[in-house]
Write an enzyme that holds these catalytic residues in place. Structure first.
Site, short mmCIF file in Angstrom:
data_model
loop_
_atom_site.label_atom_id
_atom_site.label_comp_id
_atom_site.label_asym_id
_atom_site.label_seq_id
_atom_site.Cartn_x
_atom_site.Cartn_y
_atom_site.Cartn_z
N ASN A 9 28.07 -2.74 -4.82
CA ASN A 9 27.60 -4.20 -5.77
C ASN A 9 28.43 -5.06 -6.33
O ASN A 9 28.92 -4.70 -7.33
CB ASN A 9 26.28 -3.47 -6.42
CG ASN A 9 26.29 -4.93 -7.88
OD1 ASN A 9 26.31 -6.10 -7.40
ND2 ASN A 9 25.82 -4.84 -9.04
N TRP A 10 28.55 -5.79 -5.34
CA TRP A 10 29.48 -6.89 -5.47
C TRP A 10 29.27 -7.84 -6.74
O TRP A 10 30.35 -8.44 -7.15
CB TRP A 10 29.54 -7.97 -4.29
CG TRP A 10 30.94 -7.18 -3.32
CD1 TRP A 10 30.88 -6.11 -3.17
CD2 TRP A 10 30.60 -7.67 -2.19
NE1 TRP A 10 31.34 -5.61 -1.74
CE2 TRP A 10 31.05 -6.87 -1.09
CE3 TRP A 10 30.88 -8.57 -1.19
CZ2 TRP A 10 31.49 -6.99 0.19
CZ3 TRP A 10 30.94 -9.18 0.11
CH2 TRP A 10 31.09 -8.07 0.67
N LYS A 11 28.56 -8.26 -7.64
CA LYS A 11 28.01 -8.80 -8.79
C LYS A 11 28.50 -10.41 -8.52
O LYS A 11 28.96 -10.16 -7.29
CB LYS A 11 28.83 -8.40 -10.34
CG LYS A 11 28.52 -7.21 -10.40
CD LYS A 11 28.78 -6.35 -11.18
CE LYS A 11 28.29 -4.99 -11.35
NZ LYS A 11 28.55 -3.57 -12.61
N HIS A 95 18.67 -4.34 -12.30
CA HIS A 95 20.22 -3.73 -12.79
C HIS A 95 20.18 -4.60 -14.11
O HIS A 95 19.89 -5.58 -15.16
CB HIS A 95 21.70 -5.23 -12.20
CG HIS A 95 22.59 -4.93 -12.44
ND1 HIS A 95 23.27 -4.70 -13.20
CD2 HIS A 95 23.71 -3.44 -11.49
CE1 HIS A 95 24.90 -4.64 -12.84
NE2 HIS A 95 24.43 -3.08 -12.00
N GLU A 97 22.65 -5.97 -16.14
CA GLU A 97 23.01 -6.77 -16.28
C GLU A 97 21.61 -8.32 -16.26
O GLU A 97 22.07 -9.07 -16.96
CB GLU A 97 24.58 -7.19 -15.43
CG GLU A 97 25.71 -6.27 -15.74
CD GLU A 97 26.76 -5.70 -14.45
OE1 GLU A 97 26.45 -6.60 -13.40
OE2 GLU A 97 27.59 -4.84 -14.56
N GLU A 167 22.12 4.05 -13.82
CA GLU A 167 23.81 3.28 -14.02
C GLU A 167 23.01 3.85 -15.50
O GLU A 167 22.76 2.58 -15.69
CB GLU A 167 23.41 2.39 -13.60
CG GLU A 167 23.23 1.61 -11.90
CD GLU A 167 24.22 0.60 -11.38
OE1 GLU A 167 25.34 1.14 -10.04
OE2 GLU A 167 23.98 -0.05 -11.83
N GLY A 173 31.34 0.03 -15.56
CA GLY A 173 32.62 -1.26 -15.69
C GLY A 173 33.13 -0.19 -17.28
O GLY A 173 34.33 -1.23 -17.33
N SER A 213 31.01 3.36 -12.47
CA SER A 213 32.41 3.33 -13.07
C SER A 213 32.98 4.79 -11.83
O SER A 213 32.97 5.74 -11.61
CB SER A 213 32.97 4.13 -14.41
OG SER A 213 33.15 3.11 -15.42
N GLY A 234 30.28 -1.17 -8.60
CA GLY A 234 30.38 -2.37 -8.64
C GLY A 234 32.10 -2.44 -8.33
O GLY A 234 32.76 -3.03 -6.86
N GLY A 235 33.23 -2.08 -8.98
CA GLY A 235 34.06 -2.47 -9.34
C GLY A 235 35.59 -2.11 -7.94
O GLY A 235 35.95 -3.03 -7.58
P1 13P Z 1 31.08 0.06 -11.76
O1 13P Z 1 31.86 0.61 -10.37
O2 13P Z 1 32.07 -1.30 -11.67
O3 13P Z 1 31.20 0.42 -13.45
O4 13P Z 1 29.28 -1.17 -11.81
C1 13P Z 1 28.78 -0.20 -11.54
C2 13P Z 1 27.64 -0.57 -11.11
O5 13P Z 1 27.01 -1.63 -12.79
C3 13P Z 1 26.86 -1.48 -9.72
O6 13P Z 1 25.34 -1.79 -10.19
#
Ligand code: 13P
Length: 251
Positions: A9-11, A95, A97, A167, A173, A213, A234-235
């Site tokens: 997920n590149w956000k 999600h 966020e 999640e 994050g 994470s 994500g990251g």
């Molecule tokens: P991180 O892997 O950066 O913690 O993000 C997780 C996430 O929200 C994937 O959708």
């Protein structure tokens, strides 16, 4: 037998040129994933969906969100029809966020999920508890509500195109990983809940991902859990090197 799935997920990251470089470099990865029998995909921003799809047609390309109406006066929004129009058939919904910054609720997620499924999409429905809910031992109740409301009205046929991403909000994050045992406990609870919402056999077939994470160094510990079928990352999904390192650990 459920297939493993690694989804990035590149956000709100990567410019179009960067997304293109990633997608081109990922061609070798999609071959590797195929040989490993692992499904591999990314969720870029709306602006890079087509670029990524064109640069690597073998990679699953998912939207990060969509609106539940087909068209109309919804400034700034994108509909499922518009995504389908450019060949996109996967979307994340709910999600954390989206829930925390943009006011999404289980009910609005439900509208989006039903809309996406009706157009033949595969939906990755994201669920998870906040730090406060975790501390107050509310995790299972929160997830029960997210699943029950979010998936109401989904047909038996449509259930086959549902994927759940667990999640915990407190682990996204932050580097604060949920323990693999906690992930297994909740993913198993999710599967049991899905069985009550559809049937045991349908629930057994649903892919359930852990996210929060996830890094190359810890992804394997999650994959070793019987109800965890993959990861939403994500990251660590933002460079092709790190994405490859994650994939390598999924063997
Ligand atoms: P991180 O892997 O950066 O913690 O993000 C997780 C996430 O929200 C994937 O959708």
């Amino acid at each position: 037998m459920r297939k493993k799935l690694l989804l990035g997920n590149w956000k709100m990251n990567l410019l179009q040129a960067e997304a293109k470089v990633f997608a081109e470099a990922s061609r070798a990865l999609t071959q590797k994933a195929k040989a490993m029998n692992v499904m591999l995909g990314v969720a870029p921003t709306y602006l890079s969906l087509q670029t990524v799809k064109n640069a690597n047609p073998e990679l699953i390309v998912s939207s990060q969100d969509m609106h539940f109406e087909a068209k109309g006066a919804f400034t700034g929004e994108i509909s499922a029809e518009m995504l389908a129009d450019i060949g996109i058939s996967w979307t994340l919904i709910g999600h954390s966020e989206r829930r925390s910054y943009f006011g999404e609720t289980n009910l609005s997620c439900n509208k989006k999920i039903k809309k996406a499924l009706s157009l033949g999409f595969t939906v990755v429905y994201c669920v998870g508890e906040t730090a406060k809910e975790y501390e107050e031992n509310q995790t299972k109740q929160v997830i029960l509500d997210q699943l029950t409301v979010g998936l109401q009205g989904v047909t038996e046929e449509e259930f086959q195109r549902i994927i759940i991403a667990y999640e915990p909000v407190w682990s996204i994050g932050t580097g604060l990983n949920a323990s693999p045992e906690h992930a297994q406990d909740i993913c198993s609870f999710i599967r049991k809940t899905l069985a009550t919402l559809s049937s045991k056999s349908r629930a057994e077939a649903v892919q359930i991902l852990y996210g929060g994470s996830v890094k190359p160094a810890n992804v394997k510990a999650y994959l070793l859990q019987s109800d965890v079928d993959g990861a939403l990352v994500g990251g660590a999904s933002l460079t092709v090197e790190s994405f490859e390192a994650l994939l390598t650990q999924m063997a």
